[in-house]
Design an enzyme around this catalytic site. Structure first.
Site, PDB file in Angstrom:
ATOM      1  N   GLU A 141     -10.289  -4.708  -1.336  1.00 34.03           N
ATOM      2  CA  GLU A 141     -11.115  -4.303  -0.202  1.00 34.03           C
ATOM      3  C   GLU A 141     -10.232  -3.954   0.991  1.00 34.03           C
ATOM      4  O   GLU A 141      -9.049  -4.329   1.032  1.00 34.03           O
ATOM      5  CB  GLU A 141     -12.093  -5.423   0.156  1.00 34.03           C
ATOM      6  CG  GLU A 141     -13.059  -5.733  -0.970  1.00 34.03           C
ATOM      7  CD  GLU A 141     -14.151  -6.719  -0.600  1.00 34.03           C
ATOM      8  OE1 GLU A 141     -15.033  -6.946  -1.423  1.00 34.03           O
ATOM      9  OE2 GLU A 141     -14.115  -7.255   0.548  1.00 34.03           O
ATOM     10  N   TRP A 154      -8.434   1.726  -2.274  1.00 33.65           N
ATOM     11  CA  TRP A 154      -7.247   1.894  -3.109  1.00 33.65           C
ATOM     12  C   TRP A 154      -7.603   1.758  -4.589  1.00 33.65           C
ATOM     13  O   TRP A 154      -6.897   1.121  -5.362  1.00 33.65           O
ATOM     14  CB  TRP A 154      -6.131   0.917  -2.732  1.00 33.65           C
ATOM     15  CG  TRP A 154      -5.660   1.070  -1.327  1.00 33.65           C
ATOM     16  CD1 TRP A 154      -5.781   0.173  -0.315  1.00 33.65           C
ATOM     17  CD2 TRP A 154      -4.997   2.216  -0.763  1.00 33.65           C
ATOM     18  NE1 TRP A 154      -5.249   0.679   0.854  1.00 33.65           N
ATOM     19  CE2 TRP A 154      -4.750   1.933   0.608  1.00 33.65           C
ATOM     20  CE3 TRP A 154      -4.596   3.451  -1.272  1.00 33.65           C
ATOM     21  CZ2 TRP A 154      -4.119   2.842   1.449  1.00 33.65           C
ATOM     22  CZ3 TRP A 154      -3.970   4.359  -0.431  1.00 33.65           C
ATOM     23  CH2 TRP A 154      -3.733   4.050   0.915  1.00 33.65           C
ATOM     24  N   LEU A 174     -11.732  -4.065  -7.136  1.00 36.13           N
ATOM     25  CA  LEU A 174     -11.538  -5.425  -6.628  1.00 36.13           C
ATOM     26  C   LEU A 174     -11.045  -5.412  -5.187  1.00 36.13           C
ATOM     27  O   LEU A 174     -11.588  -6.089  -4.322  1.00 36.13           O
ATOM     28  CB  LEU A 174     -10.544  -6.175  -7.520  1.00 36.13           C
ATOM     29  CG  LEU A 174     -10.208  -7.607  -7.102  1.00 36.13           C
ATOM     30  CD1 LEU A 174     -11.442  -8.506  -7.185  1.00 36.13           C
ATOM     31  CD2 LEU A 174      -9.086  -8.176  -7.983  1.00 36.13           C
ATOM     32  N   CYS A 223      -7.741  -9.711 -15.888  1.00 39.40           N
ATOM     33  CA  CYS A 223      -7.634  -8.265 -16.106  1.00 39.40           C
ATOM     34  C   CYS A 223      -6.372  -7.727 -15.434  1.00 39.40           C
ATOM     35  O   CYS A 223      -5.660  -6.893 -16.016  1.00 39.40           O
ATOM     36  CB  CYS A 223      -8.862  -7.559 -15.550  1.00 39.40           C
ATOM     37  SG  CYS A 223     -10.440  -8.041 -16.303  1.00 39.40           S
ATOM     38  N   GLY A 265      -6.554  -7.612   0.131  1.00 41.12           N
ATOM     39  CA  GLY A 265      -5.806  -7.121  -1.011  1.00 41.12           C
ATOM     40  C   GLY A 265      -5.241  -8.270  -1.810  1.00 41.12           C
ATOM     41  O   GLY A 265      -5.690  -8.577  -2.909  1.00 41.12           O
ATOM     42  N   SER A 266      -4.259  -8.968  -1.228  1.00 43.62           N
ATOM     43  CA  SER A 266      -3.615 -10.082  -1.920  1.00 43.62           C
ATOM     44  C   SER A 266      -4.496 -11.321  -2.015  1.00 43.62           C
ATOM     45  O   SER A 266      -4.200 -12.229  -2.781  1.00 43.62           O
ATOM     46  CB  SER A 266      -2.303 -10.449  -1.206  1.00 43.62           C
ATOM     47  OG  SER A 266      -1.382  -9.384  -1.281  1.00 43.62           O
ATOM     48  N   SER A 274      -0.492   4.926 -14.515  1.00 44.32           N
ATOM     49  CA  SER A 274      -1.523   4.232 -13.751  1.00 44.32           C
ATOM     50  C   SER A 274      -2.906   4.539 -14.290  1.00 44.32           C
ATOM     51  O   SER A 274      -3.756   3.648 -14.402  1.00 44.32           O
ATOM     52  CB  SER A 274      -1.441   4.619 -12.270  1.00 44.32           C
ATOM     53  OG  SER A 274      -0.280   4.102 -11.673  1.00 44.32           O
ATOM     54  N   GLU A 291      -1.279  -4.275  -8.113  1.00 40.43           N
ATOM     55  CA  GLU A 291      -1.351  -5.339  -9.125  1.00 40.43           C
ATOM     56  C   GLU A 291      -0.524  -6.554  -8.710  1.00 40.43           C
ATOM     57  O   GLU A 291       0.116  -7.207  -9.527  1.00 40.43           O
ATOM     58  CB  GLU A 291      -0.891  -4.848 -10.510  1.00 40.43           C
ATOM     59  CG  GLU A 291      -1.359  -3.476 -10.924  1.00 40.43           C
ATOM     60  CD  GLU A 291      -2.858  -3.321 -10.978  1.00 40.43           C
ATOM     61  OE1 GLU A 291      -3.570  -4.297 -10.708  1.00 40.43           O
ATOM     62  OE2 GLU A 291      -3.314  -2.208 -11.265  1.00 40.43           O
ATOM     63  N   GLY A 292      -0.549  -6.855  -7.417  1.00 39.69           N
ATOM     64  CA  GLY A 292       0.211  -7.978  -6.869  1.00 39.69           C
ATOM     65  C   GLY A 292       1.478  -7.495  -6.201  1.00 39.69           C
ATOM     66  O   GLY A 292       2.314  -6.861  -6.836  1.00 39.69           O
TER      67      GLY A 292
END
Length: 405
Positions: free
Chosen positions: A154, A183, A152, A259, A158-159, A112, A384-385
Site C-alpha cells: 500500500e 507498486w 499487498l 507467497c 510496504g515493509s 518479474s 519482495e522485501g
C-alpha cells in the site's frame, strides 16, 4: 517433481579435464545439474534469443511490456512451472530457478512478470484457493490466456504489511472492500488480482476480477527502473464480492508472506541472470576494445575486476543451487531465502555496476546491457522485501531477537 543430477563421467587421473564450455561457469556448476535441468535452461535461453533479445533496448526505452510474449511463455510451460496439476508443469525448484535466471538475463521485467504470475498470483490460488477457484483460474493462467497480479503493498505500508489499511467488511453474504494498493506488477493488465485486506477475523485474501464495479487501476509512469514491466496502482471503492471470491484457506498474514517467499526464491536465481549477462557482455566488449594498442581485457586492473566478478557470480550460483536443493527436499526455511535474496541481489547489482566501469562512456547507452540491468536491480533490491528487512530477518535468525517489531 525433483530432478536428480546425472553428471557426465569424471575425468581419469591421467587425463586433463576438458576446457570449460563456458568461462563464466568458472566452477563448472552446470556439471551438477541434471540433463532435464540443462535442457530447460537452454530452451528458455534459445526462446529469449529469438523473441526478446533483439528488442530489449527498445522495450526499456519506450517503457513497454511485451504482452504478446505471455501466451508464448505459457506454451513453454514457464508460468507456474513449479506448481502441480491444473496445467502446470510440476518442475523442480532448481529447474524453475534456472528459468528465472534466463528470463532475468534478458530483462528483469520478464522475470518479474513470470514471478508474479506463477509465484504470487497462481501460488496464492493453488495453495489457499478453493477447488472451484483453482479449476477456473489456474489452467488459464498457466497457459498465458489470463494474467494475474498480487496486491499487498500500500502507499503507506510496504515493509509493514500488518499495518495495511485496505479493509473487507461483511455485508450480508458478501464482502465490501475499500483501499488502495500500489507498486503492483501486472496490475492494469491483470484479469484477476489477489487482493489482501484486513477483516474483523484478521488478514484475508480475495480474488477480484477485472471489470468488477469499483475496482480501477492506473499505471505508474516516469520509472527509471523496470521500465519493460507494468507497474500499477489499484483502487477499491466499495467493491462488492461474494464469499466465493475469498481464498478459503488464507487465514492471517502468514498466507501472503508465504507467497512472497515463493517469489523471493525466484529472485535468488533471477538476479544472477542479470549479473551473468552483464559480465558476458563486458568480457566480449573488453576483448575487442583497444587502448594503448592492445585489448583492454589484457590489462591487469581489468582482469582483476573480471576475476572478482566471476568469483562473486559463481559463489552466488552455488548458494542459489544449494537453496534450490533444500527447497526440493522440503527443508528450505524463510531466513535461508532471505539470506539468498540479500546476498545474490547485492552481488548482482555490484557486478552490473562494475561492468559499466569497464565499458566506460559506452556503458551509458542501451547498446550494452549492464546499466539497464543495474537500474532494474535497484527495484529487485527493494521489492519482495528490502535489503534492510532481509538483513534483519537474518539477524533475528542469528540472535533470536526481532529488531523491527
Amino acid at each position: 517433481m525433483t530432478a536428480t543430477p546425472t553428471p557426465p563421467d569424471r575425468p581419469t587421473a591421467d587425463r586433463d579435464p576438458a576446457p570449460l564450455a563456458d568461462p563464466l561457469d568458472l566452477l563448472d556448476i552446470s556439471w551438477t545439474l541434471s540433463q532435464e535441468e540443462r535442457d530447460i535452461q537452454q530452451t528458455v535461453a534459445r526462446f529469449l534469443a529469438d523473441h526478446a533479445r533483439p528488442y530489449l533496448g527498445e522495450w526499456f526505452e519506450t517503457g513497454r511490456f511485451p504482452r504478446e510474449l505471455v501466451p508464448e511463455l505459457g506454451r513453454l510451460g514457464l508460468l507456474g512451472m513449479h506448481l502441480e496439476g491444473y496445467g502446470c508443469a510440476g518442475a523442480g525448484a532448481v529447474a524453475y530457478g534456472l528459468a528465472c535466471l534466463e528470463l532475468e538475463a534478458a530483462d528483469s521485467g520478464l522475470r518479474s512478470f513470470a514471478s508474479v504470475q506463477g509465484s504470487l498470483s497462481m501460488y496464492s490460488i493453488h495453495r489457499y484457493g478453493s477447488e472451484e477457484q483453482r479449476t477456473r483460474w489456474l489452467p488459464r493462467l498457466a497457459a498465458g490466456e489470463a494474467v494475474g497480479c498480487f496486491a499487498l503493498t500500500e502507499p503507506d505500508h510496504g515493509s509493514d504489511p500488518a499495518a495495511m489499511r485496505t479493509r473487507a467488511v461483511r455485508s450480508g453474504g458478501d464482502w465490501v472492500l475499500n483501499g488502495t494498493k500500489t507498486w503492483i506488477t501486472n496490475g492494469s493488465i491483470a484479469d484477476v488480482a489477489t487482493v489482501w485486506a484486513r477483516t474483523e477475523e484478521g488478514v484475508r485474501g480475495f480474488l477480484v476480477e477485472r471489470g468488477t464495479p469499483g475496482f480501477t487501476s492506473h499505471d505508474i509512469g516516469h520509472k527509471l527502473s523496470l521500465r519493460a514491466s507494468v507497474t500499477s496502482e489499484l483502487v477499491l471503492d466499495d467493491v462488492r464480492l461474494p464469499d466465493a471470491a475469498r481464498l478459503p484457506e488464507a487465514n492471517g498474514l502468514r498466507a501472503p508472506l508465504s507467497c512472497l517467499g515463493e517469489a523471493r526464491f525466484g529472485i535468488v536465481f533471477g538476479a544472477l541472470g542479470a549479473a551473468r549477462d552483464s559480465l558476458r557482455t563486458t568480457l566480449e566488449y573488453a576483448d575487442t576494445r583497444t587502448q594503448f594498442d592492445r585489448p583492454i581485457s589484457g590489462f591487469q586492473l581489468t582482469q582483476r575486476k573480471f576475476a572478482d566478478m566471476a568469483l562473486a557470480l559463481n559463489s552466488s550460483m552455488l548458494l542459489a543451487l544449494h537453496l534450490g536443493r533444500l527447497k526440493e527436499a522440503g527443508r528450505l526455511r524463510p531466513e535461508q531465502v532471505s539470506a539468498g535474496k540479500l546476498n545474490n541481489v547485492r552481488q548482482a547489482i555490484a557486478i552490473a555496476r562494475e561492468c559499466r566501469t569497464v565499458l566506460g562512456a559506452n556503458g551509458v547507452g542501451l547498446e550494452y546491457s549492464p546499466l539497464r540491468h543495474a537500474n532494474n536491480l535497484e527495484s529487485v533490491l527493494t521489492y519482495e522485501g528490502t535489503e534492510e528487512i532481509h538483513t534483519l530477518v537474518v539477524g533475528q535468525a542469528l540472535t533470536g531477537r526481532s529488531a523491527y517489531r
